[in-house]
Design a protein around this motif. Structure first.
Motif, PDB file in Angstrom:
ATOM      1  N   LEU A 214       0.827  -1.209   0.000  1.00 19.54           N
ATOM      2  CA  LEU A 214       0.000   0.000   0.000  1.00 19.54           C
ATOM      3  C   LEU A 214       0.860   1.258   0.000  1.00 19.54           C
ATOM      4  O   LEU A 214       0.467   2.270  -0.581  1.00 19.54           O
ATOM      5  N   LEU A 215       2.012   1.191   0.666  1.00 26.94           N
ATOM      6  CA  LEU A 215       2.923   2.322   0.725  1.00 26.94           C
ATOM      7  C   LEU A 215       4.327   1.827   0.425  1.00 26.94           C
ATOM      8  O   LEU A 215       4.684   0.700   0.768  1.00 26.94           O
ATOM      9  N   ASP A 216       5.134   2.677  -0.189  1.00 21.00           N
ATOM     10  CA  ASP A 216       6.535   2.272  -0.369  1.00 21.00           C
ATOM     11  C   ASP A 216       7.293   2.518   0.941  1.00 21.00           C
ATOM     12  O   ASP A 216       6.738   3.022   1.918  1.00 21.00           O
ATOM     13  N   PHE A 217       8.561   2.139   0.976  1.00 17.78           N
ATOM     14  CA  PHE A 217       9.308   2.178   2.231  1.00 17.78           C
ATOM     15  C   PHE A 217       9.461   3.590   2.799  1.00 17.78           C
ATOM     16  O   PHE A 217       9.386   3.784   4.003  1.00 17.78           O
ATOM     17  N   SER A 218       9.642   4.586   1.952  1.00 19.80           N
ATOM     18  CA  SER A 218       9.774   5.955   2.471  1.00 19.80           C
ATOM     19  C   SER A 218       8.455   6.435   3.070  1.00 19.80           C
ATOM     20  O   SER A 218       8.440   7.099   4.108  1.00 19.80           O
ATOM     21  N   GLU A 219       7.343   6.079   2.453  1.00 22.16           N
ATOM     22  CA  GLU A 219       6.033   6.457   2.996  1.00 22.16           C
ATOM     23  C   GLU A 219       5.742   5.698   4.287  1.00 22.16           C
ATOM     24  O   GLU A 219       5.133   6.240   5.211  1.00 22.16           O
ATOM     25  N   GLN A 220       6.168   4.428   4.380  1.00 25.50           N
ATOM     26  CA  GLN A 220       6.002   3.663   5.618  1.00 25.50           C
ATOM     27  C   GLN A 220       6.820   4.285   6.740  1.00 25.50           C
ATOM     28  O   GLN A 220       6.353   4.374   7.885  1.00 25.50           O
TER      29      GLN A 220
ATOM     30  N   TYR B 143       4.992   7.330   7.855  1.00 29.25           N
ATOM     31  CA  TYR B 143       3.821   6.913   8.630  1.00 29.25           C
ATOM     32  C   TYR B 143       4.227   6.529  10.052  1.00 29.25           C
ATOM     33  O   TYR B 143       3.556   6.906  11.017  1.00 29.25           O
ATOM     34  N   ASP B 144       5.312   5.762  10.207  1.00 32.21           N
ATOM     35  CA  ASP B 144       5.787   5.367  11.536  1.00 32.21           C
ATOM     36  C   ASP B 144       6.175   6.561  12.383  1.00 32.21           C
ATOM     37  O   ASP B 144       5.871   6.617  13.580  1.00 32.21           O
ATOM     38  N   VAL B 145       6.849   7.541  11.779  1.00 29.40           N
ATOM     39  CA  VAL B 145       7.244   8.737  12.528  1.00 29.40           C
ATOM     40  C   VAL B 145       6.016   9.489  13.018  1.00 29.40           C
ATOM     41  O   VAL B 145       5.931   9.883  14.187  1.00 29.40           O
ATOM     42  N   VAL B 146       5.040   9.684  12.141  1.00 26.23           N
ATOM     43  CA  VAL B 146       3.831  10.413  12.517  1.00 26.23           C
ATOM     44  C   VAL B 146       3.052   9.645  13.579  1.00 26.23           C
ATOM     45  O   VAL B 146       2.559  10.221  14.560  1.00 26.23           O
ATOM     46  N   ALA B 147       2.944   8.320  13.428  1.00 28.40           N
ATOM     47  CA  ALA B 147       2.212   7.517  14.412  1.00 28.40           C
ATOM     48  C   ALA B 147       2.901   7.559  15.767  1.00 28.40           C
ATOM     49  O   ALA B 147       2.229   7.677  16.806  1.00 28.40           O
ATOM     50  N   ASN B 148       4.226   7.476  15.792  1.00 25.75           N
ATOM     51  CA  ASN B 148       4.951   7.526  17.066  1.00 25.75           C
ATOM     52  C   ASN B 148       4.865   8.905  17.708  1.00 25.75           C
ATOM     53  O   ASN B 148       4.732   9.012  18.929  1.00 25.75           O
TER      54      ASN B 148
END
Length: 197
Positions: free
Chosen positions: A137-143, A146-151
């Motif tokens: 659904l997302l490439d590695f940079s988008e993942q 996403y992890d940074v924003v979620a954390n």
């Protein structure tokens, strides 16, 4: 690796119970240093096989950890001034007790319950990452973004609830005793903590 380290867990617990602190420190240090040194050496030799080097380093360090614990405790068992509660090396391994079933149904049910809870927790906490990876659904940079924003988004809740958790731990550790009935006041505090928004 997990199976190897699980094989050493009874000995780790025995060593902790017998207060063999130096054994734990030395075993962990040797295991960690061997893992790091082997990974660095293999990556220097084969830079394109970094994942392979990572796996080999972990497998060797896990095997070394098992050898250190088994070797040290076998040496203690065979020494004339044995201070361990076991008298022979055969007692260190798994064995069937005569007259007892191989698997205890209560423990098997408890293990199955823990397995289901652990699997559910893993799916609830890491499920979105599994979906993003499995379905691309997302490439590695988008993942990563996403992890940074979620954390960062979860930091506010962590800062808010950390003092509550610490104070609740102190309160319950002083008011609730294992094996004794819980007081009505402690029950009310737990109820209020769980019902608080």
């Amino acid at each position: 690796m997990v199976v190897l380290e699980t094989a050493a867990q009874p000995l780790v617990i025995l060593a902790q119970a017998m207060l063999f602190v130096k054994l734990k420190v030395v075993a962990d240090m040797v295991s960690l240093c061997s893992r790091v040194a082997l990974k660095a050496w293999l990556i220097a030799l084969y830079p394109s096989h970094a994942i392979w080097a990572y796996c080999v380093g972990h497998a060797v360090s896990s095997a070394l950890l098992v050898v250190i614990y088994y070797g040290t405790l076998l040496w203690h068992v065979r020494s004339p001034d044995n201070c361990l509660p076991v008298k022979s090396a055969s007692e260190l391994g798994p064995r069937l007790v005569p007259g007892q079933p191989a698997l205890d149904r209560d423990q098997l049910a408890l293990t199955w319950s823990f397995f289901k809870q652990g699997l559910l927790k893993q799916l609830l906490t890491e499920g979105e990452r599994y979906l993003m990876t499995a379905f691309h659904l997302l490439d590695f940079s988008e993942q990563g973004l996403y992890d940074v924003v979620a954390n960062l988004g979860s930091l506010a809740a962590r800062f808010l609830f950390q003092p509550v958790e610490e104070n609740a731990y102190v309160y319950f550790s002083r008011t609730v005793e294992r094996g004794k009935p819980v007081s009505a006041a402690a029950g009310r505090v737990l109820h209020d903590l769980l019902r608080a928004p």
